[in-house]
Design a protein around this motif. Structure first.
Motif, PDB file in Angstrom:
ATOM      1  N   LEU A   1      -5.399  57.044 -71.676  1.00  0.00           N
ATOM      2  CA  LEU A   1      -5.393  56.183 -70.479  1.00  0.00           C
ATOM      3  C   LEU A   1      -6.760  55.502 -70.307  1.00  0.00           C
ATOM      4  N   ALA A   2      -7.810  56.180 -70.754  1.00  0.00           N
ATOM      5  CA  ALA A   2      -9.174  55.630 -70.640  1.00  0.00           C
ATOM      6  C   ALA A   2      -9.345  54.364 -71.463  1.00  0.00           C
ATOM      7  N   ALA A   3      -8.493  54.144 -72.449  1.00  0.00           N
ATOM      8  CA  ALA A   3      -8.690  53.021 -73.371  1.00  0.00           C
ATOM      9  C   ALA A   3      -8.026  51.736 -72.892  1.00  0.00           C
ATOM     10  N   TYR A   4      -7.435  51.749 -71.705  1.00  0.00           N
ATOM     11  CA  TYR A   4      -6.776  50.545 -71.186  1.00  0.00           C
ATOM     12  C   TYR A   4      -7.712  49.756 -70.274  1.00  0.00           C
ATOM     13  N   GLN A   5      -7.629  48.450 -70.379  1.00  0.00           N
ATOM     14  CA  GLN A   5      -8.517  47.591 -69.577  1.00  0.00           C
ATOM     15  C   GLN A   5      -8.318  47.795 -68.072  1.00  0.00           C
ATOM     16  N   LEU A   6      -7.036  47.987 -67.660  1.00  0.00           N
ATOM     17  CA  LEU A   6      -6.808  48.149 -66.216  1.00  0.00           C
ATOM     18  C   LEU A   6      -7.481  49.422 -65.702  1.00  0.00           C
ATOM     19  N   THR A   7      -7.458  50.478 -66.536  1.00  0.00           N
ATOM     20  CA  THR A   7      -8.134  51.727 -66.141  1.00  0.00           C
ATOM     21  C   THR A   7      -9.636  51.481 -66.024  1.00  0.00           C
ATOM     22  N   GLN A   8     -10.174  50.810 -67.009  1.00  0.00           N
ATOM     23  CA  GLN A   8     -11.632  50.623 -67.028  1.00  0.00           C
ATOM     24  C   GLN A   8     -12.096  49.725 -65.871  1.00  0.00           C
ATOM     25  N   ALA A   9     -11.260  48.751 -65.519  1.00  0.00           N
ATOM     26  CA  ALA A   9     -11.624  47.889 -64.384  1.00  0.00           C
ATOM     27  C   ALA A   9     -11.712  48.728 -63.104  1.00  0.00           C
ATOM     28  N   LYS A  10     -10.723  49.631 -62.939  1.00  0.00           N
ATOM     29  CA  LYS A  10     -10.757  50.504 -61.741  1.00  0.00           C
ATOM     30  C   LYS A  10     -12.001  51.385 -61.761  1.00  0.00           C
ATOM     31  N   LEU A  11     -12.280  51.975 -62.927  1.00  0.00           N
ATOM     32  CA  LEU A  11     -13.439  52.880 -63.023  1.00  0.00           C
ATOM     33  C   LEU A  11     -14.744  52.124 -62.747  1.00  0.00           C
ATOM     34  N   ALA A  12     -14.854  50.949 -63.321  1.00  0.00           N
ATOM     35  CA  ALA A  12     -16.094  50.171 -63.148  1.00  0.00           C
ATOM     36  C   ALA A  12     -16.303  49.821 -61.677  1.00  0.00           C
ATOM     37  N   ASP A  13     -15.228  49.382 -61.013  1.00  0.00           N
ATOM     38  CA  ASP A  13     -15.359  49.002 -59.596  1.00  0.00           C
ATOM     39  C   ASP A  13     -15.720  50.204 -58.733  1.00  0.00           C
ATOM     40  N   MET A  14     -15.147  51.361 -59.072  1.00  0.00           N
ATOM     41  CA  MET A  14     -15.433  52.557 -58.264  1.00  0.00           C
ATOM     42  C   MET A  14     -16.886  53.001 -58.432  1.00  0.00           C
ATOM     43  N   VAL A  15     -17.357  52.992 -59.674  1.00  0.00           N
ATOM     44  CA  VAL A  15     -18.750  53.420 -59.907  1.00  0.00           C
ATOM     45  C   VAL A  15     -19.713  52.421 -59.258  1.00  0.00           C
ATOM     46  N   LEU A  16     -19.357  51.157 -59.292  1.00  0.00           N
ATOM     47  CA  LEU A  16     -20.190  50.147 -58.640  1.00  0.00           C
ATOM     48  C   LEU A  16     -20.315  50.443 -57.143  1.00  0.00           C
ATOM     49  N   GLU A  17     -19.187  50.725 -56.490  1.00  0.00           N
ATOM     50  CA  GLU A  17     -19.233  51.019 -55.045  1.00  0.00           C
ATOM     51  C   GLU A  17     -19.981  52.314 -54.765  1.00  0.00           C
TER      52      GLU A  17
END
Ligand code: TGC
Ligand code: FAD
Length: 387
Positions: A278-294
């Motif tokens: 699941l970590a290798a999908y762009q949609l997952t990574q977009a969610k992770l990136a936005d969360m870490v940013l916040e």
């Protein structure tokens, strides 16, 4: 690969050695004594009786207060302790907030020397538990409307009224009760067992289940004048205590967010969907990136507020920025993490749904998100839009 969500901004480099040491001590205590049990406490809707002395042992109760058995740490160190506690559960951070920032702070700031000497060392050690009764059934966001009264009767005061949603109400040895008096508002120290003073726990909570929440009923409760907090004569009394707790929540809620992200990073690495992680999908990574940013933006804001507080120049309106941002973003992060866990995310085997449910309370208590928008709005425009 980044191991923790705050490593990208090298958050540790912004802390002093002492702050890191305190943070690591609290984190170790949480890993050993709290984290293994918290899902069970949440499930059971109860917390163990020895939590107070355990928190007292590591010195987090009233840790940012000076003297009277309190550690006298920086505000930042206190914030970091709140963050580690809330990474386990908001209910446990609440225990520490209510004891230190609300009940002990009220006595420390507004109490007499006799009251401070009597209560604070016992409360710092967790041998005496305190609660803070401001909210009433008809007056939550607007405490100025409170109906609880205290009237003079000879050398005593007689209290009548009811408080609700009071954290640790039934566990408390002493309740700080705010009441209307002829001259304005006043705070009283009401001891458990005082005739006319009863408590009832609020059940069926879907949030803050690892925390006791109670009603306080006061029917002709007679206390001596020595039980009145002599320094508090207006709403500034209780509201100044809220500043302390709101500051702690600014750090604390980000701990819940961090824990959700950490659990989710592990999960998406291990979970295979459509033949790859699941970590290798762009949609997952977009969610992770936005969360870490916040999360990282929230940490930087919290730290700046902490530095301002330690410098003695933190306006209460700035605390509203922190409380609003941390609780709103932490709740959004917890919910997003829940989506990444799929069905597994609906059980308390994983922390996000527990944190998300808890954060509904954290968004509401200590001033709802809307109250903090209005406080900031008033500061920006000069217009009070509460009424
Ligand atoms: P207002 O007329 O603005 O002010 C009355 C007096 O208070 C002073 N003041 C403050 N002082 C210190 N800190 C603050 N943040 C203050 N805000 C106002 C003000 O200067 C004045 O002083 P004085 O001496 O001149 O009389 O008050 P208002 O009635 O218009 O109310 C303003 C409002 C709506 C912002 C306030 O009532 C509010 O913050 N409402 C939210 C209530 C709330 O947060 N309740 C929390 C209850 S405790 C809790 O939830 C514990 S949860 C468990 C946990 O923490 O883990
Ligand atoms: P209300 O004030 O009725 O608000 C309901 C809704 O109306 C909210 O969305 C609010 O933002 C909105 N609203 C209110 N006024 C306005 C306005 N002027 N303009 C626009 N929108 C508005 N209190 C204590 O004193 N001590 C404690 O230890 C304590 N612990 C708590 C523990 C838990 C688990 C919870 C859930 C609450 C606790 N509280 C405690 C109470 C908490 O502080 C109140 O719930 C909170 O202040 C909101 O009050 P209320 O629930 O009465 O909501």
């Amino acid at each position: 690969m980044t191991r923790t969500p705050d490593q990208l901004i090298d958050f540790d480099a912004l802390l002093t050695e002492e702050e890191r040491m305190i943070r690591d001590t609290v984190r170790g205590f949480c890993d050993e004594r709290l984290r293994p049990h918290v899902a069970d406490w949440f499930e059971a809707h109860d917390i163990p009786d020895d939590l107070g002395p355990a928190f007292g042992e590591i010195g987090v109760l009233g840790m940012h207060l000076e003297g009277y058995g309190c550690a006298g740490t920086s505000a930042v160190a206190y914030g970091l302790a709140c963050l580690e506690l809330e990474a386990v559960d908001s209910g446990l951070r609440s225990f520490v907030s209510v004891q230190g920032s609300l009940a002990m702070y009220a006595i420390h700031r507004w109490g007499s020397e006799e009251q401070r000497n009597h209560w604070l060392p016992e409360m710092a050690a967790g041998r005496a538990i305190g609660c803070f009764g401001l909210t009433e059934p008809d007056f939550g966001s607007n405490p100025a409307g409170m109906r609880t009264t205290a009237r003079r009767d000879g050398g005593d005061w007689v209290l009548d009224g009811a408080k609700t949603w009071i954290t640790n109400g039934s566990r408390a040895d002493v309740a700080v009760v705010w009441a209307r008096v002829d001259e304005g508002y006043a705070g009283f120290l009401v001891e458990r067992g005082t005739p006319g003073f009863t408590t009832h726990d609020i059940g069926r909570k879907m949030s803050l289940r690892a925390s006791i929440t109670s009603e306080l009923v006061l029917e002709g409760v007679r206390v001596p004048d020595s039980a009145r907090l002599p320094g508090a004569t207006s709403l500034r009394g209780p509201l100044s205590c809220l500043n302390e707790a709101r500051f702690g929540i600014t750090f604390g809620a980000l701990g819940a967010a961090r824990d959700c992200i950490e659990q989710t990073l592990d999960y998406v690495a291990a979970r295979e969907v459509f033949d790859k992680p699941l970590a290798a999908y762009q949609l997952t990574q977009a969610k992770l990136a936005d969360m870490v940013l916040e999360l990282d933006k929230g940490l930087l804001l919290a730290l700046q507020l902490g530095r301002m507080k330690d410098a003695g120049r933190l306006p209460h309106q700035a605390i509203s920025l922190g409380k609003l941002n941390s609780t709103r973003e932490a709740l959004a992060i917890a919910r997003t993490c829940r989506t990444l866990l799929g069905a597994s995310g609906i059980t308390t085997e994983y922390s996000p749904i527990r944190h998300a449910n808890n954060l509904e309370s954290v968004l509401t208590y200590e001033g709802t998100a809307e109250m903090h928008q209005l406080i900031i709005g008033q500061e920006l425009t000069g217009e009070a839009a509460f009424r």
